[in-house]
Design a protein around this motif. Structure first.
Motif, PDB file in Angstrom:
ATOM      1  N   VAL A 181       0.844  -1.203   0.000  1.00  0.00           N
ATOM      2  CA  VAL A 181       0.000   0.000   0.000  1.00  0.00           C
ATOM      3  C   VAL A 181       0.874   1.247   0.000  1.00  0.00           C
ATOM      4  CG1 VAL A 181      -1.596   1.367   1.402  1.00  0.00           C
ATOM      5  CG2 VAL A 181      -2.013  -1.065   1.084  1.00  0.00           C
ATOM      6  N   TRP A 182       1.884   1.254   0.861  1.00  0.00           N
ATOM      7  CA  TRP A 182       2.753   2.438   0.940  1.00  0.00           C
ATOM      8  C   TRP A 182       3.519   2.644  -0.365  1.00  0.00           C
ATOM      9  CZ3 TRP A 182       2.007   6.406   3.654  1.00  0.00           C
ATOM     10  CH2 TRP A 182       1.424   6.306   4.913  1.00  0.00           C
ATOM     11  N   LEU A 183       4.053   1.546  -0.913  1.00  0.00           N
ATOM     12  CA  LEU A 183       4.782   1.657  -2.190  1.00  0.00           C
ATOM     13  C   LEU A 183       3.869   2.233  -3.266  1.00  0.00           C
ATOM     14  CD1 LEU A 183       6.923  -1.573  -2.663  1.00  0.00           C
ATOM     15  CD2 LEU A 183       7.708   0.778  -2.868  1.00  0.00           C
ATOM     16  N   THR A 184       2.635   1.717  -3.306  1.00  0.00           N
ATOM     17  CA  THR A 184       1.681   2.178  -4.315  1.00  0.00           C
ATOM     18  C   THR A 184       1.358   3.651  -4.123  1.00  0.00           C
ATOM     19  OG1 THR A 184       0.718  -0.034  -4.298  1.00  0.00           O
ATOM     20  CG2 THR A 184      -0.572   1.689  -5.360  1.00  0.00           C
ATOM     21  N   ALA A 185       1.087   4.026  -2.876  1.00  0.00           N
ATOM     22  CA  ALA A 185       0.722   5.425  -2.607  1.00  0.00           C
ATOM     23  C   ALA A 185       1.878   6.364  -2.942  1.00  0.00           C
ATOM     24  CB  ALA A 185       0.319   5.574  -1.142  1.00  0.00           C
TER      25      ALA A 185
END
Lengths: 243, 387
Positions: A181-185
């Motif tokens: 999620v963090w990588l995507t955001a």
């Protein structure tokens, strides 16, 4: 009610809730229920349910920590008292009731203006443009995070790394979901800031879109602000007497 | 008004040339990038707000662009729209904006035939400046430019890739009475049925937003249908409950499928999930490295997000190609890919079918589809029909 009135009402209620003790929460809940019944109507039930869904896990966690593990309240620890599980339970109940009130209030205000788009709600506020911009950027980040959760969830489900239901696999691989999620955001925001925004000066487009604002307060707003102020005062008196 | 087309193959520097042109102009221009991060503003929570952000002076109207039923979409979240719908929304936003120039980098490849023709006609109307990159058409009468600063090449070794494909025995899959609606109430499937044959390529077609990607997500278990059943080799198959054990998916936007920061990390996590299922068909490090090399990636330590978009798209094919599952599903595999790559990919997928794989692909690229013998499955009015 106007967005300005709703925000002012919410600010008074939140400050009063933070400043009050357990007994002082009663008048604030009365004001909250009146607001729900008069301004929001049936959608209040959804707001209550959502607030409960948000608060229950947190309340359960606090119960485990303070009542189950520590066995006494933080006020007992600060005063050097032996304390008890009962006092810890009282502490957890007060904090949970206060947080529930705040979460429910935010949900109710959101439902009250459900027909407005976030941009039109922010536009109507009588606050400096910098604050409006900040609010819109914050909301857009929240939206990006929500979308990132959806994307990462789909990716990991398709790869069989997590499952849709409860599973041991989800427990052991939950951290991969968080990392994804963090990588995507981060990459979503980076791509936006690197490619789209500098070419369009997209953020500058917010100024004309957010310009203007409604009259600061309506007659209805004044009534609700008076109710909030009265509930806040009653809350402080009740807390003082209880102490 | 200028209409400029940036020609060239992947990694020829055409995207960089387009951005350089826009920056050198010194005035803001509307930009529609290849994926959502660079197509929409990222500042709105609804379609209505997206339009409001770009709305310009109504006294200076521009030809309208009305390929999307905007009136019925105002409450929807822009990021929840399909890829094609997002591109159409971007064009709608531009049509009412004060920008004099629009730049589109391969985004039109996500549009269906009708919308693509409409969009190209709109961009060519001569009412504003346009800079365009597209792999499928060179609009007649436009000024042709080319990239000037070639980047790092990521050439694919197609013979090595083809010889590395291992035979599979895909089993027949059926979908019966499928029903699905999104939480906002939008009905996508209602009693849809389809039979998917092994060793066959299936093309899913349909208008933008018809439900092509939704079907893929149901088949890999990312979404649960409200009604209907899926069978695999005649037995009930519920990937949304039991997990996906039959299909390897490459998503339309490659960044929507990564499970790690580096290629090695992504692959290891996928392989670990297979091992947890007791899959003895182990895909070892050497095999992963072999496929990565064939796709132009020298090291498994390569950070996925640092690759150019066209290269990321190619790397997204690795998992379907490597043989983890007998069925492979590719969502718009040719977006951003030049002609030689599209042709070679079509031949590779044909080879996979001959090797026993089942192939499902979604594409609006008719030229690509024509190079690959396939069954066409069309999604329309919540049903799937075989054409």
């Amino acid at each position: 009610m106007t967005p300005n009135g709703a925000v002012a009402f919410a600010i008074i209620m939140v400050i009063a809730a933070i400043a009050s003790g357990a007994h002082g929460l009663v008048p604030l809940y009365v004001a909250l229920l009146l607001f729900a019944a008069i301004e929001v109507g049936q959608a209040s039930l959804i707001a209550l349910r959502r607030a409960a869904l948000i608060m229950l896990p947190l309340a359960a966690f606090m119960l485990i920590v303070w009542v189950g593990v520590v066995g006494r309240g933080p006020q007992d620890i600060a005063a050097g008292l032996a304390g008890s599980r009962a006092s810890a339970l009282a502490y957890v109940s007060t904090v949970a009731a206060r947080l529930f009130l705040i979460v429910c209030l935010v949900q109710l205000v959101a439902f009250r203006f459900a027909r407005e788009t976030p941009l039109s709600f922010v536009r109507a506020l009588r606050v400096p443009m910098a604050v409006k911009r900040l609010v819109v950027l914050t909301l857009s980040l929240v939206e990006t995070l929500r979308h990132s959760v959806d994307r990462a969830h789909t990716a990991l489900l398709a790869a069989g790394i997590i499952t849709r239901g409860l599973s041991v696999r989800n427990l052991t691989n939950g951290w991969i979901l968080m990392q994804t999620v963090w990588l995507t955001a981060i990459t979503t925001v980076t791509a936006r800031v690197r490619d789209k925004w500098p070419i369009e000066l997209t953020v500058a487009r917010l100024d004309p879109a957010l310009a203007g604002g409604s009259n600061p307060l309506s007659a209805g707003d004044v009534g609700w602000l008076a109710a909030a102020a009265f509930a806040g005062l009653a809350s402080q008196i009740a807390s003082f007497h209880a102490a | 008004m200028r209409r400029e087309f940036f020609a060239g193959s992947n990694f020829s520097g055409r995207s960089a040339a387009l951005l350089a042109l826009l920056q050198s102009a010194g005035v803001p221009a509307f930009f529609v990038g290849p994926y959502a991060e660079a197509a929409l503003s990222g500042l709105s929570s609804s379609v209505a707000d997206e339009l409001a952000i770009y709305r310009g002076d109504p006294s200076q109207p521009r030809p309208p662009f009305d390929a999307l039923p905007i009136g019925s979409m105002l409450d929807r979240k822009p990021q929840s729209l399909s890829g094609g719908e997002q591109v159409l929304l971007a064009l709608h936003s531009f049509a009412q904006s004060p920008f004099d120039t629009i730049a589109v980098d391969t985004a039109l490849e996500q549009l269906d035939d009708v919308n693509r023709v409409t969009a190209l006609a709109y961009l060519g109307c001569g009412a504003f400046n346009v800079a365009l990159i597209d792999n499928r058409v060179v609009p007649p009468g436009w000024e042709i430019r080319s990239g000037t600063s070639p980047g790092r090449p990521f050439s694919i070794d197609w013979p090595a890739l083809t010889s590395a494909i291992t035979p599979q025995r895909a089993q027949a899959m059926t979908v019966r009475g499928l029903g699905f609606a999104y939480p906002n109430g939008r009905q996508i499937f209602d009693g849809a049925s389809v039979a998917l044959k092994p060793a066959t390529a299936h093309r899913l077609s349909g208008a933008n937003g018809a439900g092509k990607t939704t079907l893929l997500k149901i088949l890999v278990g990312a979404l649960a249908p409200a009604a209907g059943e899926v069978t695999l080799a005649g037995a009930a198959y519920r990937p949304w409950r039991e997990g996906n054990r039959a299909l390897a998916l490459a998503t339309q936007n490659p960044d929507q499928q990564w499970c790690g920061a580096t290629l090695g990390e992504d692959m290891e996590r996928r392989r670990a999930a297979l091992r947890l299922r007791g899959d003895t068909n182990a895909i070892n490090d050497a095999r992963v490295a072999e496929f990565a090399r064939a796709l132009g990636i020298a090291s498994l330590d390569q950070h996925l997000y640092e690759l150019p978009l066209a290269a990321r798209k190619r790397v997204s094919w690795l998992w379907p190609l490597i043989g983890a599952h007998p069925w492979v599903m590719l969502d718009e595999p040719t977006i951003g890919q030049d002609n030689p790559t599209r042709e070679s990919l079509a031949h590779l997928l044909q080879h996979m079918c001959a090797s026993g794989h089942g192939v499902i692909f979604v594409t609006h690229d008719d030229d690509f589809a024509a190079m690959l013998p396939h069954r066409r499955l069309h999604i329309e009015n919540c049903r799937i029909s075989s054409l």
